[in-house]
Design a protein around this motif. Structure first.
Motif, PDB file in Angstrom:
ATOM      1  N   MET A   6       0.829  -1.207   0.000  1.00 38.84           N
ATOM      2  CA  MET A   6       0.000   0.000   0.000  1.00 38.84           C
ATOM      3  C   MET A   6       0.865   1.260   0.000  1.00 38.84           C
ATOM      4  O   MET A   6       0.511   2.273  -0.605  1.00 38.84           O
ATOM      5  CB  MET A   6      -0.885  -0.047   1.249  1.00 38.84           C
ATOM      6  CG  MET A   6      -1.769   1.152   1.491  1.00 38.84           C
ATOM      7  SD  MET A   6      -2.734   0.848   3.001  1.00 38.84           S
ATOM      8  CE  MET A   6      -3.588   2.413   3.168  1.00 38.84           C
ATOM      9  N   GLY A   7       1.987   1.217   0.688  1.00 35.34           N
ATOM     10  CA  GLY A   7       2.845   2.392   0.819  1.00 35.34           C
ATOM     11  C   GLY A   7       4.298   1.991   0.989  1.00 35.34           C
ATOM     12  O   GLY A   7       4.693   0.867   0.678  1.00 35.34           O
ATOM     13  N   ILE A   8       5.104   2.913   1.499  1.00 33.97           N
ATOM     14  CA  ILE A   8       6.565   2.774   1.645  1.00 33.97           C
ATOM     15  C   ILE A   8       7.170   2.041   0.448  1.00 33.97           C
ATOM     16  O   ILE A   8       7.985   1.127   0.599  1.00 33.97           O
ATOM     17  CB  ILE A   8       6.991   2.156   2.996  1.00 33.97           C
ATOM     18  CG1 ILE A   8       6.292   0.823   3.290  1.00 33.97           C
ATOM     19  CG2 ILE A   8       6.795   3.141   4.130  1.00 33.97           C
ATOM     20  CD1 ILE A   8       6.880   0.066   4.494  1.00 33.97           C
ATOM     21  N   HIS A   9       6.787   2.478  -0.749  1.00 36.30           N
ATOM     22  CA  HIS A   9       7.235   1.808  -1.963  1.00 36.30           C
ATOM     23  C   HIS A   9       8.746   1.895  -2.162  1.00 36.30           C
ATOM     24  O   HIS A   9       9.336   1.033  -2.815  1.00 36.30           O
ATOM     25  CB  HIS A   9       6.528   2.406  -3.179  1.00 36.30           C
ATOM     26  CG  HIS A   9       5.052   2.206  -3.171  1.00 36.30           C
ATOM     27  ND1 HIS A   9       4.170   3.087  -3.776  1.00 36.30           N
ATOM     28  CD2 HIS A   9       4.272   1.233  -2.620  1.00 36.30           C
ATOM     29  CE1 HIS A   9       2.934   2.659  -3.607  1.00 36.30           C
ATOM     30  NE2 HIS A   9       2.966   1.552  -2.906  1.00 36.30           N
TER      31      HIS A   9
ATOM     32  N   ILE B 127       1.198   1.367   7.748  1.00 36.82           N
ATOM     33  CA  ILE B 127       1.942   0.185   8.157  1.00 36.82           C
ATOM     34  C   ILE B 127       2.431   0.293   9.599  1.00 36.82           C
ATOM     35  O   ILE B 127       2.610  -0.714  10.294  1.00 36.82           O
ATOM     36  CB  ILE B 127       3.134  -0.068   7.200  1.00 36.82           C
ATOM     37  CG1 ILE B 127       3.852  -1.375   7.540  1.00 36.82           C
ATOM     38  CG2 ILE B 127       4.116   1.091   7.221  1.00 36.82           C
ATOM     39  CD1 ILE B 127       2.957  -2.603   7.505  1.00 36.82           C
ATOM     40  N   ALA B 128       2.658   1.513  10.068  1.00 34.80           N
ATOM     41  CA  ALA B 128       3.236   1.690  11.404  1.00 34.80           C
ATOM     42  C   ALA B 128       2.331   1.158  12.510  1.00 34.80           C
ATOM     43  O   ALA B 128       2.802   0.830  13.597  1.00 34.80           O
ATOM     44  CB  ALA B 128       3.551   3.162  11.647  1.00 34.80           C
ATOM     45  N   MET B 129       1.037   1.053  12.242  1.00 36.36           N
ATOM     46  CA  MET B 129       0.112   0.504  13.227  1.00 36.36           C
ATOM     47  C   MET B 129       0.141  -1.021  13.253  1.00 36.36           C
ATOM     48  O   MET B 129      -0.468  -1.644  14.127  1.00 36.36           O
ATOM     49  CB  MET B 129      -1.310   0.981  12.922  1.00 36.36           C
ATOM     50  CG  MET B 129      -1.451   2.496  12.924  1.00 36.36           C
ATOM     51  SD  MET B 129      -2.935   3.056  12.056  1.00 36.36           S
ATOM     52  CE  MET B 129      -4.209   2.554  13.196  1.00 36.36           C
ATOM     53  N   ILE B 130       0.871  -1.608  12.285  1.00 39.91           N
ATOM     54  CA  ILE B 130       0.869  -3.059  12.125  1.00 39.91           C
ATOM     55  C   ILE B 130       2.212  -3.684  12.479  1.00 39.91           C
ATOM     56  O   ILE B 130       2.286  -4.616  13.290  1.00 39.91           O
ATOM     57  CB  ILE B 130       0.487  -3.430  10.674  1.00 39.91           C
ATOM     58  CG1 ILE B 130      -0.920  -2.925  10.341  1.00 39.91           C
ATOM     59  CG2 ILE B 130       0.582  -4.941  10.454  1.00 39.91           C
ATOM     60  CD1 ILE B 130      -1.302  -3.074   8.876  1.00 39.91           C
ATOM     61  N   TYR B 131       3.304  -3.191  11.837  1.00 41.56           N
ATOM     62  CA  TYR B 131       4.546  -3.951  12.023  1.00 41.56           C
ATOM     63  C   TYR B 131       5.233  -3.657  13.345  1.00 41.56           C
ATOM     64  O   TYR B 131       4.869  -2.744  14.068  1.00 41.56           O
ATOM     65  CB  TYR B 131       5.494  -3.822  10.839  1.00 41.56           C
ATOM     66  CG  TYR B 131       6.012  -2.470  10.395  1.00 41.56           C
ATOM     67  CD1 TYR B 131       5.921  -1.316  11.135  1.00 41.56           C
ATOM     68  CD2 TYR B 131       6.652  -2.387   9.149  1.00 41.56           C
ATOM     69  CE1 TYR B 131       6.435  -0.122  10.677  1.00 41.56           C
ATOM     70  CE2 TYR B 131       7.183  -1.211   8.676  1.00 41.56           C
ATOM     71  CZ  TYR B 131       7.071  -0.079   9.439  1.00 41.56           C
ATOM     72  OH  TYR B 131       7.599   1.101   8.985  1.00 41.56           O
ATOM     73  N   GLU B 132       6.188  -4.519  13.659  1.00 40.79           N
ATOM     74  CA  GLU B 132       6.868  -4.551  14.973  1.00 40.79           C
ATOM     75  C   GLU B 132       5.880  -4.817  16.106  1.00 40.79           C
ATOM     76  O   GLU B 132       6.049  -4.325  17.227  1.00 40.79           O
ATOM     77  CB  GLU B 132       7.655  -3.265  15.236  1.00 40.79           C
ATOM     78  CG  GLU B 132       8.574  -2.836  14.124  1.00 40.79           C
ATOM     79  CD  GLU B 132       9.515  -3.936  13.644  1.00 40.79           C
ATOM     80  OE1 GLU B 132       9.709  -4.922  14.382  1.00 40.79           O
ATOM     81  OE2 GLU B 132      10.033  -3.820  12.522  1.00 40.79           O
ATOM     82  N   GLY B 133       4.855  -5.580  15.825  1.00 44.70           N
ATOM     83  CA  GLY B 133       3.813  -5.874  16.807  1.00 44.70           C
ATOM     84  C   GLY B 133       2.657  -4.931  16.607  1.00 44.70           C
ATOM     85  O   GLY B 133       2.797  -3.716  16.799  1.00 44.70           O
TER      86      GLY B 133
END
Length: 595
Positions: free
Chosen positions: A257-260, A435-441
């Motif tokens: 979705m992002g951080i391409h 994505i920040a709400m998802i990765y690293e837990g």
């Protein structure tokens, strides 16, 4: 308006709010004189604004490309920008001096991390993950591993990754299947597939050092049987230079979705040569060193994207003419008023600004406590720093990424239909931030970690210390007329946090569903409590500047934004408390087939 690193805000925080110079007696702060810090901030802002920010859209549009040989090409300009990054020594800011670093307090590197992530989140992930790998080896590696890998990782000459997730095993790492077979020379052969590996393959550096979780032969099932291994892309030769290609390769790039601009890879380990870090079956504890650092880094990403999106929306709102103010024209000579005059547009902007500025101050305060603890010979100070970082890491990660994404969504709303197009940056900020709400837990996992582990750790010592800190601040400033609303706001939200904690103690132990159902609201309540403390400290510092005769409008504006926070953001704490105390019954009532 292009992104502008919040240099002045950081200068205010380090000089006036955190007063970093008062720790000059600690060796780790000896080189952190405020004039030096100011120079670092200015140069960091210039680098991020002039080098990284112009590549943000480029990275989003181009993405990364995987060729048939398994090599990845990063977007146009990334390689040259990375060379400028390492030539200027930015990765060395807080690395240890014995490995070539500048050994500055880590909180200064946090400031650079926000600026670089705000300018170009996808790019900033490459050095960010490298620093996490550096920390894991620093904490658990052998002397030989440290001497071989740390100087190059610290300088950014080599980059690092973390290889945890597998197609069938995400948060539940006990399910991982990647295996490690010990060889006669002490190395291991690593076989298995890892997915979602950020910066897993690229053309920026001469080597990539993968930190891989795997299960050694004969290891127990579950998380107790996990070990950590160093698996380089190129095996270092006798001189410590990249040698033979290892058996690790990128077999696919994720379509995201992002951080391409960041290469998110599927990595295949095919009897790749790896070396054990620490002891067998003790790898998860070492990986959590890297993960906890990464969680703070992700909190920074949420803050950075919220700040960048706010800046873009505020600039758009000042320029966009649409309608007339409900209280009469504010631009009578023009065909319409700028949308900044409309109260609801201001609500969207001020919600974002008040939360991001408060979040920045709370994040920096927490980072400073950890720095002081690490630098101090006083066991009590060390304990305090460790306790605050452990307690507040899930809060900062969960709260700032939730609110950072909300700020991006509100910024897109300010842009109206234009924000839904790719002609403006609002869409990219929203996509990158998600994505920040998802990765690293995931943030739900952060909330569970907070209520299930961190609150009870050491008999609740960290929470008691945090609450005592807030009480002491209120007591010290209870007679200040100018700070009265900020102290009252802090006292009110602290009381709500204490009430929520008592409710969890009374209900969560008897029924774990109650604690789990309450966890997200509790995390947000603690986040608001931290922001209330941060805003009180900022208001105190800004008022002191004004009282001293400083007529820079920055300080009056800071107080205005703080009052907005008290009036229109902090009351959310009451809703979180009410939802928390509503219990788990309505959440758990539906049978699975009813969904």
């Amino acid at each position: 308006m292009a992104y502008q690193a919040p240099v002045k805000d950081y200068a205010f925080l380090f000089r006036d709010v955190l007063k970093i110079e008062r720790y000059a007696n600690l060796p780790a702060f000896a080189e952190a004189q405020i004039d030096t810090v100011d120079q670092i901030l200015e140069e960091a802002g210039r680098f991020c604004d002039e080098v990284l920010a112009p590549l943000n859209t480029v990275g989003d549009k181009e993405g990364c490309r995987l060729n048939a040989a398994g090599d990845v090409t990063t977007p146009t300009g990334f390689k040259a920008a990375y060379r400028q990054l390492i030539d200027a020594g930015w990765p060395l800011l807080s690395a240890e001096a014995e490995f070539g670093g500048q050994a500055l307090p880590k909180v200064i590197n946090l400031a650079f991390s926000e600026m670089s992530s705000g300018a170009n989140m996808a790019f900033a992930m490459y050095p960010g993950l490298t620093h996490g790998a550096y920390s894991a080896i620093l904490n658990g590696g052998s002397p030989e591993q440290k001497q071989l890998y740390l100087p190059k990782l610290a300088a950014g000459q080599w980059t690092g990754t973390m290889n945890l997730t597998e197609p069938h095993a995400g948060t539940d790492l006990g399910l991982l299947r990647t295996k490690a077979v010990k060889q006669g020379d002490g190395s291991y052969k690593i076989t298995g597939q890892k997915i979602f590996i950020s910066a897993g393959e690229h053309d920026l550096a001469e080597n990539i050092i993968h930190l891989v979780l795997a299960r050694a032969e004969g290891a127990p099932e579950g998380v107790r049987g996990i070990s950590l291994f160093i698996v380089p892309k190129f095996i270092p030769d006798a001189a410590g230079d990249p040698g033979a290609r290892n058996g690790v390769s990128c077999v696919a790039l994720e379509e995201k979705m992002g951080i391409h601009g960041n290469a998110t890879c599927v990595l295949a380990h095919d009897e790749a040569t790896g070396w054990l870090v620490g002891e067998e079956n003790r790898g998860l504890a070492l990986m959590f060193v890297m993960m906890n650092e990464a969680r703070i880094g992700v909190a920074v990403q949420g803050l950075a994207q919220g700040e960048a999106a706010y800046q873009a929306a505020a600039a758009y709102a000042r320029d966009r003419l649409q309608g007339r103010s409900v209280s009469g024209p504010k631009n009578p000579d023009g065909p319409a008023d700028p949308i900044i005059v409309h109260p609801d547009v201001r609500r969207l902007l001020l919600d974002a600004r008040a939360t991001m500025e408060g979040g920045r101050a709370f994040l920096m305060w927490t980072g400073l406590q950890a720095d002081v603890g690490r630098a101090s010979d006083d066991p009590a100070a060390r304990e305090r720093g460790e306790d605050f970082m452990a307690l507040l890491t899930p809060v900062l990660k969960g709260y700032l990424t939730d609110r950072g994404f909300q700020a991006c969504s509100d910024a897109l709303q300010v842009h109206g239909g234009a924000g839904y197009t790719e002609a403006f940056p609002a869409s990219q900020y929203l996509r990158d931030a998600r994505i920040a709400m998802i990765y690293e837990g995931t943030n739900g996992v952060q909330a569970l970690d907070l209520v299930g582990r961190k609150l009870a750790q050491n008999g609740g010592r960290a929470l008691r210390a945090f609450l005592a800190e807030l009480e002491a601040y209120s007591a010290a400033h209870q007679d200040s007329e100018s700070l009265k609303p900020f102290v009252e706001g802090l006292d009110k939200v602290r009381a709500r946090l204490q009430e929520a904690t008592m409710w969890l103690m009374q209900n969560g132990l008897a029924n774990p569903d109650e604690a789990a159902a309450a966890s997200t609201d509790y995390m947000h309540l603690m986040g608001l409590t931290g922001l209330a403390y941060a805003w009180a400290m900022m208001a105190q510092a800004a008022q002191a500047r004004i009282d001293a005769g400083d007529d820079d409008p920055f300080y009056a504006t800071k107080l205005d934004v703080g009052r907005y926070f008290l009036a229109r953001v902090l009351p959310e704490s009451g809703a979180h408390l009410a939802k928390l105390k509503a219990g788990a019954a309505t959440l758990m009532a539906l049978k699975p087939e009813a969904f």
